[in-house]
Design a protein around this motif. Structure first.
Motif, PDB file in Angstrom:
ATOM      1  N   ARG A  13       0.907  -1.188   0.041  1.00  0.00           N
ATOM      2  CA  ARG A  13      -0.082   0.044  -0.086  1.00  0.00           C
ATOM      3  C   ARG A  13       0.791   1.164  -0.026  1.00  0.00           C
ATOM      4  NH1 ARG A  13      -3.126  -0.056   4.911  1.00  0.00           N
ATOM      5  NH2 ARG A  13      -2.005  -1.750   5.695  1.00  0.00           N
ATOM      6  N   LYS A  14       0.190   2.277  -0.659  1.00  0.00           N
ATOM      7  CA  LYS A  14       0.981   3.567  -0.597  1.00  0.00           C
ATOM      8  C   LYS A  14       1.435   4.010   0.916  1.00  0.00           C
ATOM      9  CE  LYS A  14       0.068   8.360  -1.889  1.00  0.00           C
ATOM     10  NZ  LYS A  14      -0.746   9.282  -2.544  1.00  0.00           N
ATOM     11  N   ALA A  15       2.543   4.781   0.855  1.00  0.00           N
ATOM     12  CA  ALA A  15       3.148   5.051   2.135  1.00  0.00           C
ATOM     13  C   ALA A  15       2.709   6.777   2.299  1.00  0.00           C
ATOM     14  CB  ALA A  15       4.623   5.051   2.201  1.00  0.00           C
ATOM     15  N   VAL A  16       2.145   7.215   3.413  1.00  0.00           N
ATOM     16  CA  VAL A  16       1.709   8.497   3.572  1.00  0.00           C
ATOM     17  C   VAL A  16       2.346   8.912   4.953  1.00  0.00           C
ATOM     18  CG1 VAL A  16      -0.510   8.277   2.446  1.00  0.00           C
ATOM     19  CG2 VAL A  16      -0.524   7.828   4.830  1.00  0.00           C
ATOM     20  N   SER A  17       2.415  10.221   5.056  1.00  0.00           N
ATOM     21  CA  SER A  17       3.010  11.072   6.392  1.00  0.00           C
ATOM     22  C   SER A  17       2.198  11.312   7.083  1.00  0.00           C
ATOM     23  CB  SER A  17       4.104  11.920   5.889  1.00  0.00           C
ATOM     24  OG  SER A  17       5.120  11.421   5.205  1.00  0.00           O
ATOM     25  N   MET A  18       2.197  11.397   8.464  1.00  0.00           N
ATOM     26  CA  MET A  18       1.465  11.836   9.470  1.00  0.00           C
ATOM     27  C   MET A  18       2.324  12.623  10.657  1.00  0.00           C
ATOM     28  SD  MET A  18      -0.521   8.904  11.435  1.00  0.00           S
ATOM     29  CE  MET A  18      -1.377   9.962  12.656  1.00  0.00           C
ATOM     30  N   THR A  19       1.634  13.315  11.680  1.00  0.00           N
ATOM     31  CA  THR A  19       2.540  13.606  12.714  1.00  0.00           C
ATOM     32  C   THR A  19       1.805  13.144  14.115  1.00  0.00           C
ATOM     33  OG1 THR A  19       3.062  15.770  11.772  1.00  0.00           O
ATOM     34  CG2 THR A  19       3.273  15.629  13.911  1.00  0.00           C
ATOM     35  N   VAL A  27       3.078   5.911   7.560  1.00  0.00           N
ATOM     36  CA  VAL A  27       2.427   4.982   7.606  1.00  0.00           C
ATOM     37  C   VAL A  27       1.839   4.551   6.362  1.00  0.00           C
ATOM     38  CG1 VAL A  27       1.471   5.635   9.983  1.00  0.00           C
ATOM     39  CG2 VAL A  27       0.403   6.433   8.138  1.00  0.00           C
ATOM     40  N   LEU A  28       0.969   3.510   6.128  1.00  0.00           N
ATOM     41  CA  LEU A  28       0.295   2.868   4.945  1.00  0.00           C
ATOM     42  C   LEU A  28      -0.872   3.516   4.702  1.00  0.00           C
ATOM     43  CD1 LEU A  28       1.718  -0.428   4.415  1.00  0.00           C
ATOM     44  CD2 LEU A  28       2.859   1.626   3.862  1.00  0.00           C
ATOM     45  N   GLU A  29      -1.592   4.003   3.607  1.00  0.00           N
ATOM     46  CA  GLU A  29      -2.931   4.461   3.284  1.00  0.00           C
ATOM     47  C   GLU A  29      -3.627   3.105   3.626  1.00  0.00           C
ATOM     48  OE1 GLU A  29      -3.822   4.815  -0.855  1.00  0.00           O
ATOM     49  OE2 GLU A  29      -4.087   6.876  -0.344  1.00  0.00           O
ATOM     50  N   GLY A  30      -4.734   3.348   4.366  1.00  0.00           N
ATOM     51  CA  GLY A  30      -5.765   2.498   4.855  1.00  0.00           C
ATOM     52  C   GLY A  30      -5.705   1.877   6.122  1.00  0.00           C
ATOM     53  N   ASP A  31      -4.554   2.406   6.948  1.00  0.00           N
ATOM     54  CA  ASP A  31      -4.275   2.018   8.303  1.00  0.00           C
ATOM     55  C   ASP A  31      -5.203   2.753   9.159  1.00  0.00           C
ATOM     56  OD1 ASP A  31      -2.347   0.215   8.004  1.00  0.00           O
ATOM     57  OD2 ASP A  31      -0.642   1.716   8.362  1.00  0.00           O
ATOM     58  N   THR A  32      -5.404   2.505  10.292  1.00  0.00           N
ATOM     59  CA  THR A  32      -6.452   3.330  11.184  1.00  0.00           C
ATOM     60  C   THR A  32      -5.313   4.189  12.178  1.00  0.00           C
ATOM     61  OG1 THR A  32      -6.232   1.564  13.053  1.00  0.00           O
ATOM     62  CG2 THR A  32      -8.162   1.570  11.493  1.00  0.00           C
ATOM     63  N   VAL A  33      -5.851   5.246  12.735  1.00  0.00           N
ATOM     64  CA  VAL A  33      -5.044   6.129  13.614  1.00  0.00           C
ATOM     65  C   VAL A  33      -4.426   5.117  14.700  1.00  0.00           C
ATOM     66  CG1 VAL A  33      -5.060   7.821  15.275  1.00  0.00           C
ATOM     67  CG2 VAL A  33      -6.305   8.211  13.084  1.00  0.00           C
ATOM     68  N   LEU A  34      -5.307   4.153  15.451  1.00  0.00           N
ATOM     69  CA  LEU A  34      -4.704   3.273  16.445  1.00  0.00           C
ATOM     70  C   LEU A  34      -3.443   2.550  15.736  1.00  0.00           C
ATOM     71  CD1 LEU A  34      -4.957   2.560  19.354  1.00  0.00           C
ATOM     72  CD2 LEU A  34      -6.660   0.639  18.565  1.00  0.00           C
ATOM     73  N   THR A  35      -3.503   1.791  14.379  1.00  0.00           N
ATOM     74  CA  THR A  35      -2.501   1.304  14.122  1.00  0.00           C
ATOM     75  C   THR A  35      -1.259   1.962  13.970  1.00  0.00           C
ATOM     76  OG1 THR A  35      -3.885  -0.034  12.604  1.00  0.00           O
ATOM     77  CG2 THR A  35      -1.651  -0.092  11.912  1.00  0.00           C
ATOM     78  N   ALA A  36      -1.373   3.176  13.485  1.00  0.00           N
ATOM     79  CA  ALA A  36      -0.216   4.152  13.472  1.00  0.00           C
ATOM     80  C   ALA A  36       0.223   4.485  14.963  1.00  0.00           C
ATOM     81  CB  ALA A  36      -0.614   5.335  12.908  1.00  0.00           C
ATOM     82  N   LEU A  37      -0.388   4.594  15.955  1.00  0.00           N
ATOM     83  CA  LEU A  37      -0.234   4.760  17.198  1.00  0.00           C
ATOM     84  C   LEU A  37       0.530   3.754  17.839  1.00  0.00           C
ATOM     85  CD1 LEU A  37      -3.290   6.659  18.419  1.00  0.00           C
ATOM     86  CD2 LEU A  37      -0.929   7.668  18.223  1.00  0.00           C
ATOM     87  N   PRO A  82      -9.749   6.243   9.926  1.00  0.00           N
ATOM     88  CA  PRO A  82      -8.716   6.057   8.937  1.00  0.00           C
ATOM     89  C   PRO A  82      -7.487   7.151   8.822  1.00  0.00           C
ATOM     90  CG  PRO A  82     -10.757   6.619   7.875  1.00  0.00           C
ATOM     91  CD  PRO A  82     -11.053   6.511   9.192  1.00  0.00           C
ATOM     92  N   ILE A  83      -6.348   7.067   8.642  1.00  0.00           N
ATOM     93  CA  ILE A  83      -5.176   7.924   8.259  1.00  0.00           C
ATOM     94  C   ILE A  83      -5.674   8.611   7.106  1.00  0.00           C
ATOM     95  CG2 ILE A  83      -2.743   8.062   7.510  1.00  0.00           C
ATOM     96  CD1 ILE A  83      -3.026   7.166  10.755  1.00  0.00           C
ATOM     97  N   GLN A  84      -5.245   9.845   7.456  1.00  0.00           N
ATOM     98  CA  GLN A  84      -5.229  10.787   6.185  1.00  0.00           C
ATOM     99  C   GLN A  84      -3.929  11.391   5.948  1.00  0.00           C
ATOM    100  OE1 GLN A  84      -8.464  13.650   6.879  1.00  0.00           O
ATOM    101  NE2 GLN A  84      -9.906  12.128   6.959  1.00  0.00           N
ATOM    102  N   ASP A  85      -3.435  11.532   4.794  1.00  0.00           N
ATOM    103  CA  ASP A  85      -2.099  12.237   4.625  1.00  0.00           C
ATOM    104  C   ASP A  85      -2.151  13.534   5.367  1.00  0.00           C
ATOM    105  OD1 ASP A  85       0.374  12.000   3.612  1.00  0.00           O
ATOM    106  OD2 ASP A  85      -0.025  13.115   1.835  1.00  0.00           O
ATOM    107  N   GLY A  86      -0.976  13.837   6.033  1.00  0.00           N
ATOM    108  CA  GLY A  86      -0.695  14.956   6.655  1.00  0.00           C
ATOM    109  C   GLY A  86      -1.505  15.233   8.030  1.00  0.00           C
TER     110      GLY A  86
END
Length: 102
Positions: A13-19, A27-37, A82-86
């Protein structure tokens, strides 16, 4: 703190950035915020009752254990968002923005 989640598959899946709390993470597009955390911090937030870090419990938005904030002060459930880029996520309430004055 050690990550609680480790990605084993779906790396195409496409990689996206977040803070997260000011730290830029990928993180990867389609991940949830909890997955990223869980992958980058190892916890979702701190208990409002002072008994330590929280990591989410039910994974479906019912337990109220994974509330986080956006940099703008909006609250969201990490497990079902879901994660959003940025995206800018905070594990503690932004001062002056929460709770919303009533």
């Amino acid at each position: 703190m050690q990550p609680r989640f480790v990605r084993l598959c779906e790396e195409e899946r496409k990689a996206v950035s977040m803070t997260i709390d000011g730290a830029c993470v990928e993180v990867l597009e389609g991940d949830t915020v909890l997955t990223a955390l869980m992958m980058h911090r190892g916890f979702a937030g701190h208990s409002p009752f002072g008994d330590g870090r929280r990591a989410g419990f039910c994974m479906m938005g019912a337990c109220q254990d994974c509330w986080v904030w956006t940099g703008e002060g909006d609250r969201l459930r990490a497990c079902s968002s879901p994660i959003q880029d940025g995206m800018d996520i905070r594990t503690e309430a932004p001062k002056g923005l929460w709770p919303i004055p009533g």
